[in-house]
Motif scaffolding. Sequence first.
Motif, mmCIF file in Angstrom:
data_model
loop_
_atom_site.group_PDB
_atom_site.id
_atom_site.type_symbol
_atom_site.label_atom_id
_atom_site.label_comp_id
_atom_site.label_asym_id
_atom_site.label_seq_id
_atom_site.Cartn_x
_atom_site.Cartn_y
_atom_site.Cartn_z
ATOM 1 N N MET A 3 -2.410 0.408 -11.687
ATOM 2 C CA MET A 3 -2.063 1.252 -10.547
ATOM 3 C C MET A 3 -1.661 0.392 -9.362
ATOM 4 O O MET A 3 -2.258 -0.665 -9.101
ATOM 5 N N GLN A 4 -0.660 0.811 -8.648
ATOM 6 C CA GLN A 4 -0.197 0.097 -7.479
ATOM 7 C C GLN A 4 -1.067 0.460 -6.280
ATOM 8 O O GLN A 4 -1.551 1.586 -6.173
ATOM 9 N N PRO A 5 -1.309 -0.517 -5.371
ATOM 10 C CA PRO A 5 -2.062 -0.194 -4.156
ATOM 11 C C PRO A 5 -1.425 0.980 -3.444
ATOM 12 O O PRO A 5 -0.213 1.141 -3.415
ATOM 13 N N ARG A 6 -2.235 1.833 -2.833
ATOM 14 C CA ARG A 6 -1.751 3.098 -2.285
ATOM 15 C C ARG A 6 -1.124 2.964 -0.917
ATOM 16 O O ARG A 6 -0.335 3.799 -0.521
ATOM 17 N N SER A 7 -1.459 1.950 -0.142
ATOM 18 C CA SER A 7 -0.929 1.846 1.210
ATOM 19 C C SER A 7 -0.334 0.464 1.424
ATOM 20 O O SER A 7 -0.611 -0.484 0.686
ATOM 21 N N THR A 8 0.487 0.373 2.482
ATOM 22 C CA THR A 8 1.092 -0.921 2.805
ATOM 23 C C THR A 8 0.017 -1.950 3.122
ATOM 24 O O THR A 8 0.118 -3.118 2.708
ATOM 25 N N ARG A 9 -1.018 -1.540 3.826
ATOM 26 C CA ARG A 9 -2.086 -2.493 4.170
ATOM 27 C C ARG A 9 -2.794 -2.998 2.925
ATOM 28 O O ARG A 9 -3.132 -4.170 2.827
ATOM 29 N N ALA A 37 6.034 -6.241 10.878
ATOM 30 C CA ALA A 37 5.191 -5.228 10.238
ATOM 31 C C ALA A 37 4.028 -5.881 9.497
ATOM 32 O O ALA A 37 2.884 -5.411 9.562
ATOM 33 N N VAL A 38 4.323 -6.965 8.807
ATOM 34 C CA VAL A 38 3.268 -7.669 8.079
ATOM 35 C C VAL A 38 2.219 -8.211 9.044
ATOM 36 O O VAL A 38 1.013 -8.119 8.790
ATOM 37 N N ARG A 39 2.662 -8.767 10.172
ATOM 38 C CA ARG A 39 1.709 -9.332 11.140
ATOM 39 C C ARG A 39 0.775 -8.256 11.690
ATOM 40 O O ARG A 39 -0.389 -8.531 11.963
#
Length: 242
Positions: A3-9, A37-39
């Motif tokens: 399963m892929q992580p559900r959120s960007t974080r 965004a990553v930061r």
Amino acid sequence: MTMQPRSTRERVRAAVSQEGPVTARELAEGLDLTPAAVRRHLDVLAAEGVITEHEHDPAGHRGRGRPARAWVLSDAGHTTLPTAYDGMALEILDFLRETQGEQAVQEYAERRARTLAARHAERVSAAGEDPRDRAEALADALREDGFAATLREVPQAAGVQLCQGHCPVQHVAEEFPVLCDAEAEAFSELLGVHVQRLQTLPAGGHVCTTFVPVGTVIAPRDGTGPGDQTTETPTQSEERSR
């Protein structure tokens, strides 16, 4: 299927776990996000203690000033990731049962319970002789152990319920309920009263619930202290009313 992580974080956290030490720019390239965004996500994860900065001096760095910050998962962050501890614990206890017998599993459960009692004995004793105060101290200690413990009054039964909304060993205890039995015995020893287990998560309950009579004080095994008194448990009260 993974399963892929559900959120960007969560994607950022997973990437730090897999690629760390890694910079925001490297993460941005791998996750198809902007460095800004990553930061933002890295700042939040760092503030939560999930990741920590790592000294990072990439090969060939010749620019002025400090190299770009790189990140790795912190010790606390590792605890948020899935582990195979449950499976390993089940394998070990299965092996112990097959090679040494059920008694060996029982002895392990009792030893584990004694360790819990010894760890919290001083804290519970410092709460005084009132079983309610001792139960509150035990609930506080269990919360620190990860049990999500709370205390609820049961006026009609002259007692309180010690509730554990989470059990770190739930899946293991489903196969080896002796762990729950030994834990209840440790609670009795710590609180100085005979407790009654009403339901457990491993047995299908929505929460582990232990009834603690607040009017019963059991004399220590050396014979000192107040004598035994009796208070009805919820089960006894129901039977008497029939």
